[in-house]
Design a protein around this motif. Structure first.
Motif, PDB file in Angstrom:
ATOM      1  N   LEU A 182       0.829  -1.207   0.000  1.00 46.21           N
ATOM      2  CA  LEU A 182       0.000   0.000   0.000  1.00 46.21           C
ATOM      3  C   LEU A 182       0.866   1.262   0.000  1.00 46.21           C
ATOM      4  O   LEU A 182       0.587   2.217  -0.729  1.00 46.21           O
ATOM      5  CB  LEU A 182      -0.927   0.009   1.219  1.00 46.21           C
ATOM      6  CG  LEU A 182      -2.176  -0.861   1.150  1.00 46.21           C
ATOM      7  CD1 LEU A 182      -2.862  -0.896   2.511  1.00 46.21           C
ATOM      8  CD2 LEU A 182      -3.138  -0.340   0.096  1.00 46.21           C
ATOM      9  N   ILE A 183       1.899   1.247   0.844  1.00 49.25           N
ATOM     10  CA  ILE A 183       2.792   2.407   0.907  1.00 49.25           C
ATOM     11  C   ILE A 183       3.470   2.630  -0.442  1.00 49.25           C
ATOM     12  O   ILE A 183       3.574   3.763  -0.935  1.00 49.25           O
ATOM     13  CB  ILE A 183       3.844   2.208   2.019  1.00 49.25           C
ATOM     14  CG1 ILE A 183       3.162   2.230   3.390  1.00 49.25           C
ATOM     15  CG2 ILE A 183       4.918   3.294   1.948  1.00 49.25           C
ATOM     16  CD1 ILE A 183       4.089   1.869   4.544  1.00 49.25           C
ATOM     17  N   CYS A 184       3.929   1.536  -1.063  1.00 52.49           N
ATOM     18  CA  CYS A 184       4.565   1.657  -2.382  1.00 52.49           C
ATOM     19  C   CYS A 184       3.582   2.176  -3.427  1.00 52.49           C
ATOM     20  O   CYS A 184       3.943   2.975  -4.302  1.00 52.49           O
ATOM     21  CB  CYS A 184       5.124   0.304  -2.816  1.00 52.49           C
ATOM     22  SG  CYS A 184       6.537  -0.265  -1.848  1.00 52.49           S
ATOM     23  N   THR A 185       2.318   1.735  -3.332  1.00 57.23           N
ATOM     24  CA  THR A 185       1.306   2.197  -4.283  1.00 57.23           C
ATOM     25  C   THR A 185       1.027   3.674  -4.116  1.00 57.23           C
ATOM     26  O   THR A 185       0.920   4.419  -5.100  1.00 57.23           O
ATOM     27  CB  THR A 185       0.005   1.387  -4.099  1.00 57.23           C
ATOM     28  OG1 THR A 185       0.281   0.005  -4.289  1.00 57.23           O
ATOM     29  CG2 THR A 185      -1.055   1.838  -5.099  1.00 57.23           C
ATOM     30  N   VAL A 186       0.922   4.122  -2.859  1.00 58.34           N
ATOM     31  CA  VAL A 186       0.704   5.540  -2.591  1.00 58.34           C
ATOM     32  C   VAL A 186       1.909   6.357  -3.066  1.00 58.34           C
ATOM     33  O   VAL A 186       1.752   7.443  -3.654  1.00 58.34           O
ATOM     34  CB  VAL A 186       0.438   5.774  -1.092  1.00 58.34           C
ATOM     35  CG1 VAL A 186       0.425   7.271  -0.763  1.00 58.34           C
ATOM     36  CG2 VAL A 186      -0.882   5.141  -0.680  1.00 58.34           C
ATOM     37  N   ALA A 187       3.127   5.841  -2.837  1.00 51.75           N
ATOM     38  CA  ALA A 187       4.329   6.537  -3.296  1.00 51.75           C
ATOM     39  C   ALA A 187       4.361   6.631  -4.819  1.00 51.75           C
ATOM     40  O   ALA A 187       4.698   7.684  -5.386  1.00 51.75           O
ATOM     41  CB  ALA A 187       5.579   5.811  -2.786  1.00 51.75           C
ATOM     42  N   LEU A 188       3.982   5.544  -5.494  1.00 48.38           N
ATOM     43  CA  LEU A 188       3.939   5.557  -6.955  1.00 48.38           C
ATOM     44  C   LEU A 188       2.927   6.572  -7.463  1.00 48.38           C
ATOM     45  O   LEU A 188       3.207   7.334  -8.409  1.00 48.38           O
ATOM     46  CB  LEU A 188       3.590   4.161  -7.476  1.00 48.38           C
ATOM     47  CG  LEU A 188       3.476   4.011  -9.005  1.00 48.38           C
ATOM     48  CD1 LEU A 188       4.811   4.315  -9.666  1.00 48.38           C
ATOM     49  CD2 LEU A 188       3.003   2.608  -9.372  1.00 48.38           C
ATOM     50  N   ALA A 189       1.752   6.601  -6.829  1.00 46.65           N
ATOM     51  CA  ALA A 189       0.728   7.571  -7.238  1.00 46.65           C
ATOM     52  C   ALA A 189       1.178   8.996  -6.960  1.00 46.65           C
ATOM     53  O   ALA A 189       0.796   9.929  -7.682  1.00 46.65           O
ATOM     54  CB  ALA A 189      -0.585   7.274  -6.513  1.00 46.65           C
ATOM     55  N   SER A 190       1.983   9.183  -5.906  1.00 38.19           N
ATOM     56  CA  SER A 190       2.469  10.523  -5.570  1.00 38.19           C
ATOM     57  C   SER A 190       3.525  10.999  -6.554  1.00 38.19           C
ATOM     58  O   SER A 190       3.571  12.177  -6.931  1.00 38.19           O
ATOM     59  CB  SER A 190       3.049  10.527  -4.151  1.00 38.19           C
ATOM     60  OG  SER A 190       2.069  10.156  -3.198  1.00 38.19           O
ATOM     61  N   LEU A 191       4.390  10.071  -6.995  1.00 34.99           N
ATOM     62  CA  LEU A 191       5.473  10.434  -7.918  1.00 34.99           C
ATOM     63  C   LEU A 191       5.022  10.399  -9.379  1.00 34.99           C
ATOM     64  O   LEU A 191       5.418  11.258 -10.181  1.00 34.99           O
ATOM     65  CB  LEU A 191       6.655   9.478  -7.728  1.00 34.99           C
ATOM     66  CG  LEU A 191       7.348   9.529  -6.364  1.00 34.99           C
ATOM     67  CD1 LEU A 191       8.383   8.415  -6.255  1.00 34.99           C
ATOM     68  CD2 LEU A 191       8.004  10.897  -6.149  1.00 34.99           C
ATOM     69  N   LEU A 224      -5.208  -2.567  -4.563  1.00 31.28           N
ATOM     70  CA  LEU A 224      -4.089  -1.702  -4.950  1.00 31.28           C
ATOM     71  C   LEU A 224      -4.438  -0.870  -6.181  1.00 31.28           C
ATOM     72  O   LEU A 224      -4.042   0.302  -6.284  1.00 31.28           O
ATOM     73  CB  LEU A 224      -2.838  -2.541  -5.208  1.00 31.28           C
ATOM     74  CG  LEU A 224      -2.243  -3.247  -3.986  1.00 31.28           C
ATOM     75  CD1 LEU A 224      -1.076  -4.136  -4.394  1.00 31.28           C
ATOM     76  CD2 LEU A 224      -1.797  -2.230  -2.942  1.00 31.28           C
ATOM     77  N   LEU A 225      -5.184  -1.454  -7.118  1.00 28.19           N
ATOM     78  CA  LEU A 225      -5.624  -0.692  -8.293  1.00 28.19           C
ATOM     79  C   LEU A 225      -6.498   0.486  -7.891  1.00 28.19           C
ATOM     80  O   LEU A 225      -6.326   1.613  -8.382  1.00 28.19           O
ATOM     81  CB  LEU A 225      -6.414  -1.607  -9.242  1.00 28.19           C
ATOM     82  CG  LEU A 225      -5.631  -2.429 -10.254  1.00 28.19           C
ATOM     83  CD1 LEU A 225      -6.581  -3.375 -10.996  1.00 28.19           C
ATOM     84  CD2 LEU A 225      -4.921  -1.515 -11.253  1.00 28.19           C
TER      85      LEU A 225
END
Length: 329
Positions: free
Chosen positions: A15-24, A206-207
Motif C-alpha cells: 500500500l505504501i509503495c502504491t501511494v508513493a507511486l501515485a504521488s510520484l 491496490l488498483l
C-alpha cells in the motif's frame, strides 16, 4: 525480528509503495481514465470473489448465538459511528480527513484477520466466522446507508445520488450475489486456490488505491496535509481502537459471555475492513476525494493488526497455560 515480521502486515508495504507511486507518477488524462476503468473492474471482481467465498452454512448459522452477533454488529454499526461523530469536533484535522475518520467508523468488520486472531487467542472460531461474515455482508448495504445518513449532514455533499445507487448495485451487490449463486459450481475452485485469489483481492485493492491517490495528488493532496496532521490522525486512530477494545471487553463481561465468545466480540467488534472500505469509497466519493478519505482507513488497518496481534498472543498464551495447569492438576 521474526516477531516484527509476524505483526507487520506485508500488504501495508505494498500500500505504501502504491501511494508513493501515485504521488510520484500519478495517472493523468487518458491514463487516469484507464486506471479508473481498471479499478472499477477490480471492484467488481473483488465482490464477486467475496460472494463466492461465503458459504450458505455461514449465512444460516447466523441465527445461532444471536446475542453475540447482535453485540458485535451493534459495536460495528452503532458504537463506532458515534465515536466517528465525536472525532468531527477535532478542528485541527482538515475537513476531508475528518470525513475519512467518520467513513472509517461506518465500515464493516474484517473477515480474515478477525478469524485468525480469534483462533490465536483460543476463542470461538465458528462464531467468529459467522460474525465477521455477517458484518461484511450487511456492510455492503449498511455502510452506504450510514454514509447517506451521517456524512451528507456533515456537509460533504450529495453522496448518495441515483447514479451512486446504480453503482452500488452494479459494482457491489450484483457481483456479490452472482458470486454467491455461482458457489455450487466454483466453490471448490475458490477453496482450493484461496492463496492465489487472496492475491487477486489485494491486487484489486491496490488498483483502486492507485487510481484514488492519483486523482488526489493531481488535486494537490500532499500540499494540503502536513506531517503534524498525519501524526494527529494516527493518534486519533490509536485512541479510537483503545476505546473500542475497552468497550467490547467490558460489554462481554456485562453480558456474561464465555471467554471464547468474549474474544469473538472483542476481535470482530474492534476491526474495520480495508478490503471493503476501499471499493465502497471508490463507488461513493468523487475521485479527487477518495485519497484523503482512505488515509484514516489505511492507518487504522495497520494499527489494529499490530495491537490485536499482541493481544491475541497474550490471550492464547494465557489459555494454553490454564489448560496446562488443568492437565497437571
Amino acid at each position: 525480528m521474526q516477531r516484527l515480521r509476524e505483526i507487520l502486515d506485508p500488504f501495508l508495504l505494498l500500500l505504501i509503495c502504491t501511494v508513493a507511486l501515485a504521488s510520484l507518477l500519478p495517472a493523468r488524462g487518458e491514463a487516469a481514465g484507464i486506471a479508473g476503468a481498471a479499478a472499477d473492474a477490480g471492484i467488481v471482481l473483488l465482490f464477486f470473489l467475496h460472494g463466492a467465498k461465503l458459504s450458505r452454512e455461514a449465512i444460516w448459522g447466523g441465527a445461532k448465538a444471536w446475542k453475540l452477533h447482535l453485540a458485535t454488529l451493534g459495536t460495528t454499526f452503532a458504537v463506532f459511528p458515534l465515536i466517528g461523530l465525536a472525532t468531527q469536533q477535532v478542528a485541527a484535522i482538515p475537513p476531508s480527513m475528518r470525513a475519512g475518520l467518520l467513513f472509517l467508523t461506518l465500515l464493516p468488520s474484517t473477515v480474515q484477520s478477525s478469524i485468525a486472531f480469534t483462533a490465536i487467542a483460543r476463542g470461538n472460531v465458528a462464531a467468529a466466522v459467522v460474525s465477521a461474515s455477517f458484518s461484511n455482508l450487511l456492510g455492503i448495504a449498511l455502510t452506504p446507508a450510514l454514509v447517506a445518513l451521517m456524512m451528507e449532514k456533515r456537509g460533504t455533499g450529495n453522496l448518495i445520488s441515483l447514479s451512486s445507487i446504480e453503482d452500488i448495485v452494479l459494482q457491489l451487490l450484483l457481483p456479490f450475489v452472482v458470486g454467491h449463486l455461482a458457489r455450487p459450481w466454483i466453490g471448490g475452485f475458490v477453496n482450493r486456490h484461496r492463496a492465489m485469489l487472496g492475491r487477486v483481492d489485494r491486487g484489486s485493492i491496490l488498483l483502486v488505491v492507485y487510481s484514488a491517490f492519483s486523482a488526489a495528488v493531481v488535486e494537490g493532496l500532499w500540499h494540503k496535509v502536513s506531517r503534524g496532521e498525519l501524526l494527529l490522525l494516527a493518534a486519533l486512530c490509536i485512541a479510537i481502537l483503545i476505546v473500542v477494545l475497552l468497550f467490547t471487553f467490558l460489554l462481554g463481561r456485562l453480558m456474561g459471555l464465555s471467554r471464547q465468545d468474549a474474544i469473538v466480540l472483542q476481535f470482530c467488534g474492534s476491526k474495520k475492513s480495508l478490503a471493503t472500505g476501499v471499493p465502497i469509497a471508490g463507488v461513493l466519493f468523487p475521485a479527487s476525494a477518495v485519497g484523503p478519505i482512505l488515509l484514516p482507513v489505511m492507518l487504522f488497518h495497520q494499527i489494529q493488526l499490530m495491537a490485536c496481534a499482541v493481544l491475541a498472543r497474550r490471550y492464547g498464551a494465557a489459555a494454553d497455560e490454564r489448560a496446562r495447569l488443568a492437565t497437571a492438576g
